[in-house]
Design a protein around this motif. Structure first.
Motif, PDB file in Angstrom:
ATOM      1  N   VAL A 217     -16.443 -45.880 -36.261  1.00 23.21           N
ATOM      2  CA  VAL A 217     -16.758 -45.850 -34.840  1.00 23.21           C
ATOM      3  C   VAL A 217     -16.795 -47.284 -34.308  1.00 23.21           C
ATOM      4  O   VAL A 217     -17.341 -48.181 -34.941  1.00 23.21           O
ATOM      5  CB  VAL A 217     -18.105 -45.147 -34.591  1.00 23.21           C
ATOM      6  N   THR A 218     -16.195 -47.485 -33.156  1.00 22.44           N
ATOM      7  CA  THR A 218     -16.044 -48.792 -32.508  1.00 22.44           C
ATOM      8  C   THR A 218     -15.121 -49.706 -33.296  1.00 22.44           C
ATOM      9  O   THR A 218     -15.138 -50.924 -33.130  1.00 22.44           O
ATOM     10  CB  THR A 218     -17.400 -49.485 -32.249  1.00 22.44           C
ATOM     11  N   GLY A 219     -14.320 -49.125 -34.159  1.00 19.78           N
ATOM     12  CA  GLY A 219     -13.241 -49.865 -34.803  1.00 19.78           C
ATOM     13  C   GLY A 219     -13.682 -50.860 -35.834  1.00 19.78           C
ATOM     14  O   GLY A 219     -14.443 -50.534 -36.744  1.00 19.78           O
ATOM     15  N   TYR A 220     -13.231 -52.081 -35.683  1.00 19.27           N
ATOM     16  CA  TYR A 220     -13.429 -53.141 -36.678  1.00 19.27           C
ATOM     17  C   TYR A 220     -14.695 -53.909 -36.342  1.00 19.27           C
ATOM     18  O   TYR A 220     -14.748 -54.635 -35.348  1.00 19.27           O
ATOM     19  CB  TYR A 220     -12.216 -54.067 -36.660  1.00 19.27           C
TER      20      TYR A 220
ATOM     21  N   THR B 180     -10.170 -44.431 -36.104  1.00 14.93           N
ATOM     22  CA  THR B 180     -11.222 -45.101 -35.353  1.00 14.93           C
ATOM     23  C   THR B 180     -11.631 -44.233 -34.170  1.00 14.93           C
ATOM     24  O   THR B 180     -10.804 -43.537 -33.587  1.00 14.93           O
ATOM     25  CB  THR B 180     -10.785 -46.486 -34.859  1.00 14.93           C
ATOM     26  N   LEU B 181     -12.924 -44.276 -33.858  1.00 18.99           N
ATOM     27  CA  LEU B 181     -13.477 -43.497 -32.760  1.00 18.99           C
ATOM     28  C   LEU B 181     -14.223 -44.425 -31.813  1.00 18.99           C
ATOM     29  O   LEU B 181     -14.913 -45.346 -32.265  1.00 18.99           O
ATOM     30  CB  LEU B 181     -14.446 -42.438 -33.288  1.00 18.99           C
ATOM     31  N   ASP B 182     -14.090 -44.178 -30.544  1.00 21.28           N
ATOM     32  CA  ASP B 182     -14.891 -44.865 -29.534  1.00 21.28           C
ATOM     33  C   ASP B 182     -15.688 -43.838 -28.743  1.00 21.28           C
ATOM     34  O   ASP B 182     -15.205 -42.731 -28.488  1.00 21.28           O
ATOM     35  CB  ASP B 182     -14.003 -45.631 -28.543  1.00 21.28           C
ATOM     36  N   GLY B 183     -16.905 -44.206 -28.363  1.00 17.38           N
ATOM     37  CA  GLY B 183     -17.669 -43.411 -27.411  1.00 17.38           C
ATOM     38  C   GLY B 183     -17.405 -43.941 -26.017  1.00 17.38           C
ATOM     39  O   GLY B 183     -17.676 -45.109 -25.732  1.00 17.38           O
ATOM     40  N   GLN B 184     -16.880 -43.108 -25.156  1.00 13.31           N
ATOM     41  CA  GLN B 184     -16.513 -43.556 -23.811  1.00 13.31           C
ATOM     42  C   GLN B 184     -17.706 -44.136 -23.055  1.00 13.31           C
ATOM     43  O   GLN B 184     -17.556 -45.067 -22.250  1.00 13.31           O
ATOM     44  CB  GLN B 184     -15.910 -42.390 -23.022  1.00 13.31           C
ATOM     45  N   TYR B 185     -18.899 -43.595 -23.294  1.00 13.41           N
ATOM     46  CA  TYR B 185     -20.082 -44.030 -22.565  1.00 13.41           C
ATOM     47  C   TYR B 185     -20.975 -44.951 -23.384  1.00 13.41           C
ATOM     48  O   TYR B 185     -22.097 -45.245 -22.986  1.00 13.41           O
ATOM     49  CB  TYR B 185     -20.865 -42.805 -22.094  1.00 13.41           C
ATOM     50  N   ASP B 186     -20.475 -45.410 -24.503  1.00 19.85           N
ATOM     51  CA  ASP B 186     -21.184 -46.371 -25.338  1.00 19.85           C
ATOM     52  C   ASP B 186     -21.083 -47.749 -24.684  1.00 19.85           C
ATOM     53  O   ASP B 186     -19.981 -48.248 -24.459  1.00 19.85           O
ATOM     54  CB  ASP B 186     -20.544 -46.392 -26.726  1.00 19.85           C
ATOM     55  N   PRO B 187     -22.203 -48.403 -24.364  1.00 17.09           N
ATOM     56  CA  PRO B 187     -22.127 -49.703 -23.702  1.00 17.09           C
ATOM     57  C   PRO B 187     -21.502 -50.791 -24.560  1.00 17.09           C
ATOM     58  O   PRO B 187     -21.136 -51.855 -24.041  1.00 17.09           O
ATOM     59  CB  PRO B 187     -23.590 -50.028 -23.381  1.00 17.09           C
ATOM     60  N   PHE B 188     -21.342 -50.537 -25.854  1.00 12.35           N
ATOM     61  CA  PHE B 188     -20.764 -51.542 -26.744  1.00 12.35           C
ATOM     62  C   PHE B 188     -19.299 -51.265 -27.100  1.00 12.35           C
ATOM     63  O   PHE B 188     -18.711 -51.984 -27.899  1.00 12.35           O
ATOM     64  CB  PHE B 188     -21.607 -51.649 -28.021  1.00 12.35           C
ATOM     65  N   THR B 189     -18.727 -50.224 -26.531  1.00 12.62           N
ATOM     66  CA  THR B 189     -17.315 -49.934 -26.788  1.00 12.62           C
ATOM     67  C   THR B 189     -16.446 -50.948 -26.054  1.00 12.62           C
ATOM     68  O   THR B 189     -16.569 -51.098 -24.834  1.00 12.62           O
ATOM     69  CB  THR B 189     -16.961 -48.510 -26.332  1.00 12.62           C
TER      70      THR B 189
ATOM     71  N   VAL C  61     -18.725 -39.357 -25.219  1.00 14.65           N
ATOM     72  CA  VAL C  61     -20.097 -39.442 -25.700  1.00 14.65           C
ATOM     73  C   VAL C  61     -20.519 -40.903 -25.687  1.00 14.65           C
ATOM     74  O   VAL C  61     -19.759 -41.788 -25.287  1.00 14.65           O
ATOM     75  CB  VAL C  61     -20.243 -38.854 -27.123  1.00 14.65           C
ATOM     76  N   GLY C  62     -21.748 -41.157 -26.181  1.00 12.70           N
ATOM     77  CA  GLY C  62     -22.257 -42.509 -26.250  1.00 12.70           C
ATOM     78  C   GLY C  62     -22.134 -43.106 -27.635  1.00 12.70           C
ATOM     79  O   GLY C  62     -21.152 -42.868 -28.353  1.00 12.70           O
ATOM     80  N   HIS C  63     -23.145 -43.855 -28.051  1.00 13.99           N
ATOM     81  CA  HIS C  63     -23.073 -44.681 -29.253  1.00 13.99           C
ATOM     82  C   HIS C  63     -23.204 -43.896 -30.548  1.00 13.99           C
ATOM     83  O   HIS C  63     -22.543 -44.193 -31.536  1.00 13.99           O
ATOM     84  CB  HIS C  63     -24.188 -45.734 -29.172  1.00 13.99           C
ATOM     85  N   ASN C  64     -24.090 -42.904 -30.561  1.00 11.38           N
ATOM     86  CA  ASN C  64     -24.389 -42.144 -31.779  1.00 11.38           C
ATOM     87  C   ASN C  64     -23.381 -41.000 -31.922  1.00 11.38           C
ATOM     88  O   ASN C  64     -23.716 -39.816 -31.816  1.00 11.38           O
ATOM     89  CB  ASN C  64     -25.820 -41.616 -31.711  1.00 11.38           C
ATOM     90  N   VAL C  65     -22.140 -41.362 -32.193  1.00  9.32           N
ATOM     91  CA  VAL C  65     -21.032 -40.405 -32.141  1.00  9.32           C
ATOM     92  C   VAL C  65     -21.231 -39.194 -33.051  1.00  9.32           C
ATOM     93  O   VAL C  65     -21.027 -38.061 -32.611  1.00  9.32           O
ATOM     94  CB  VAL C  65     -19.697 -41.112 -32.438  1.00  9.32           C
ATOM     95  N   PRO C  66     -21.614 -39.353 -34.318  1.00 10.01           N
ATOM     96  CA  PRO C  66     -21.712 -38.153 -35.162  1.00 10.01           C
ATOM     97  C   PRO C  66     -22.752 -37.152 -34.699  1.00 10.01           C
ATOM     98  O   PRO C  66     -22.577 -35.948 -34.889  1.00 10.01           O
ATOM     99  CB  PRO C  66     -22.056 -38.719 -36.551  1.00 10.01           C
ATOM    100  N   GLN C  67     -23.835 -37.614 -34.083  1.00  8.07           N
ATOM    101  CA  GLN C  67     -24.863 -36.680 -33.627  1.00  8.07           C
ATOM    102  C   GLN C  67     -24.547 -36.121 -32.244  1.00  8.07           C
ATOM    103  O   GLN C  67     -24.925 -34.991 -31.926  1.00  8.07           O
ATOM    104  CB  GLN C  67     -26.236 -37.363 -33.623  1.00  8.07           C
ATOM    105  N   GLU C  68     -23.836 -36.885 -31.442  1.00  7.15           N
ATOM    106  CA  GLU C  68     -23.461 -36.406 -30.118  1.00  7.15           C
ATOM    107  C   GLU C  68     -22.202 -35.540 -30.151  1.00  7.15           C
ATOM    108  O   GLU C  68     -22.028 -34.666 -29.298  1.00  7.15           O
ATOM    109  CB  GLU C  68     -23.242 -37.597 -29.185  1.00  7.15           C
ATOM    110  N   ALA C  69     -21.330 -35.768 -31.105  1.00  5.52           N
ATOM    111  CA  ALA C  69     -20.075 -35.015 -31.216  1.00  5.52           C
ATOM    112  C   ALA C  69     -19.790 -34.702 -32.679  1.00  5.52           C
ATOM    113  O   ALA C  69     -18.822 -35.194 -33.266  1.00  5.52           O
ATOM    114  CB  ALA C  69     -18.925 -35.817 -30.602  1.00  5.52           C
TER     115      ALA C  69
END
Length: 369
Positions: free
Chosen positions: A199-202, A315-324, A347-355
C-alpha cells in the motif's frame, strides 16, 4: 539458499465500499482464483477462525441495524521466539498452504486483517499476522536489548519469524510500517518473497531525502512526527496513547465510519510496555534525530541506495489517504521492475480494514503473476 534473519549482539532475551481502477490489469492473470468473494465468504469466515459478528447501523439511520457476518476478532493468539523477540501472532488456513504474511502499520495492529485473513484462508493460504515489535503481545526476550525501531530491524524481525515458523518463502503484504517492512524484504531478500502487495507503493525510507522540507500542507499532515521529536511528545504519547491513536485514525481515513469497539480492539495493542519507546525511536530515526544500531549499518546503506524491487507486485493506493502521492502510482512506478499492477481504492489509509475484499484480491492477483 535460505537467508538468515540475523540477530542482535545482545543475548536473546463499518465496511467501506471499494472499487478497482481499470488500469494495468496484466494479461494472463489468474482471474478464476479471484472469484471467491460474496455471500459464501461470510460463512467461511465464521467457520475458519471462529469469529463473532457485529451489528452496524446504516449511514442514513433510516433502517434498523443489520447484523453483520464480518469477523471482529481472531482465534487464540500464538507466541514464538524469533530473533530478539517473542512474537505474538495469529494464524489461519492450512499449515501446508502457500504462506502469506500480513503486516500492520501504526497506530494499528493485527485487527487490520481480521477480515482479510479468513478470506485468504478460505482460498487455501496459510496466513500469518504478527504483532510488530512494541505492539500487542510481542515482547523482547531481554530487558537490555536496544528498543530500536529503524526500518531494517522490522524486516529482520519478520525474517526471524519466518525462520522460526519454517517458512522458506512467503507472499508479503502490508500498509504503512508494514508496507515498508515488506518492501525491504522484497528488495534485499527477494529469495524470501514470493510476491508483494504494498500500500502506497515504495516506502523504503531515505533519511537524506527526509531532511528536505515538504510543502507546508504536507508537513502539517505529519504533525505527530514532529511532536514525537520532543520530550513533550514522548510524554504525550505515553499519557494519551489511546486518544492520540484515535485522532490519527480519523485523519488518515476520513471516509471510514469505524465504531468505538473497532478502535478499542486495536488500541489494546498500544499497552505493550515497549510501545512508546518503539514509536518514538521510529519517527526520530526517520528524521535523523536518533541513531540506529551499528550492526545494521550495512543494511541501511543498501536501503539508502533505493534498491529496485523485482518480485511480482501489486501496489494499492487509498484515494482518501492524506499520504497517498499524486499521480495514480506514477511517482513510484519505476521502483518495481517485475510483473506489476496498480490499483486505487476509494478508501483511506488503513486499506486492508477499510477494503478487505479488495486487499485479499490483490494478494491473490500478485500470487498469480
Amino acid at each position: 539458499m535460505k537467508t538468515s534473519a540475523g540477530g542482535s549482539a545482545d543475548t536473546l532475551d463499518s465496511t467501506v465500499e471499494s472499487r478497482w481502477c481499470t488500469v494495468d490489469i496484466p494479461d494472463g492473470a489468474d482471474h478464476s482464483r479471484r472469484q471467491f468473494l460474496g455471500a459464501a465468504a461470510g460463512a467461511v469466515v465464521t467457520a475458519q477462525i471462529g469469529m463473532a459478528g457485529s451489528a452496524h447501523a446504516d449511514a442514513g439511520g433510516k433502517e434498523p441495524p443489520v447484523p453483520s457476518t464480518a469477523p471482529t476478532s481472531f482465534g487464540p493468539l500464538k507466541q514464538i521466539d524469533a530473533g530478539v523477540l517473542n512474537v505474538g501472532y495469529v494464524e489461519a488456513g492450512p499449515v501446508d498452504g502457500r504462506a502469506v504474511v500480513l503486516l500492520h502499520g501504526w497506530p494499528y495492529d493485527i485487527h487490520s486483517y481480521v477480515e482479510v485473513a479468513p478470506l485468504l484462508a478460505a482460498e487455501g493460504y496459510r496466513v500469518i499476522v504478527p504483532y510488530l515489535r512494541g505492539h500487542g503481545t510481542t515482547r523482547f526476550l531481554s530487558r537490555t536489548t536496544f528498543r530500536n525501531a529503524q526500518q531494517s530491524v522490522f524486516a529482520v524481525d519478520i525474517l526471524a519469524l519466518m525462520d522460526a515458523l519454517k517458512i522458506e518463502k512467503a507472499i508479503l503484504a502490508g500498509y504503512d510500517w508494514g508496507s515498508r517492512t515488506a518492501d525491504i524484504i522484497a528488495a534485499l531478500w527477494p529469495e524470501r518473497c514470493e510476491a508483494l502487495v504494498s500500500v502506497t507503493g515504495y516506502l523504503i525510507t531515505n533519511r537524506e531525502a527526509n531532511k528536505r522540507p515538504l510543502p507546508p500542507k504536507d508537513e502539517w499532515a505529519w504533525w505527530y512526527q514532529f511532536y514525537f521529536a520532543t520530550e513533550r511528545g514522548e510524554l504525550g504519547l505515553d499519557e494519551y496513547r489511546h486518544d492520540l491513536g484515535r485522532l490519527v485514525w480519523k485523519f488518515n481515513s476520513p471516509t471510514w465510519d469505524f465504531d468505538e469497539a473497532t478502535y478499542d480492539r486495536t488500541a489494546r495493542a498500544f499497552d505493550n510496555p515497549d510501545y512508546v519507546a518503539i514509536v518514538i525511536d521510529n519517527y526520530r530515526w526517520r528524521l535523523s534525530l536518533a541513531k540506529g544500531d551499528p550492526q545494521y549499518d550495512g543494511l541501511e546503506k543498501r536501503l539508502a541506495a533505493a534498491p529496485v524491487i523485482g518480485v511480482p507486485t501489486v501496489t494499492l493506493d487509498g484515494q482518501y489517504d492524506p499520504f497517498t502521492p499524486p499521480g495514480n502510482g506514477a511517482s513510484y512506478r519505476d521502483k518495481f521492475s517485475g510483473k506489476y499492477a496498480h490499483r486505487t481504492l476509494k478508501v483511506g489509509h488503513n486499506v486492508p480494514q477499510e477494503a478487505p475484499e479488495a486487499f485479499a484480491e490483490a494478494v491473490i492477483e500478485a500470487d498469480g503473476f
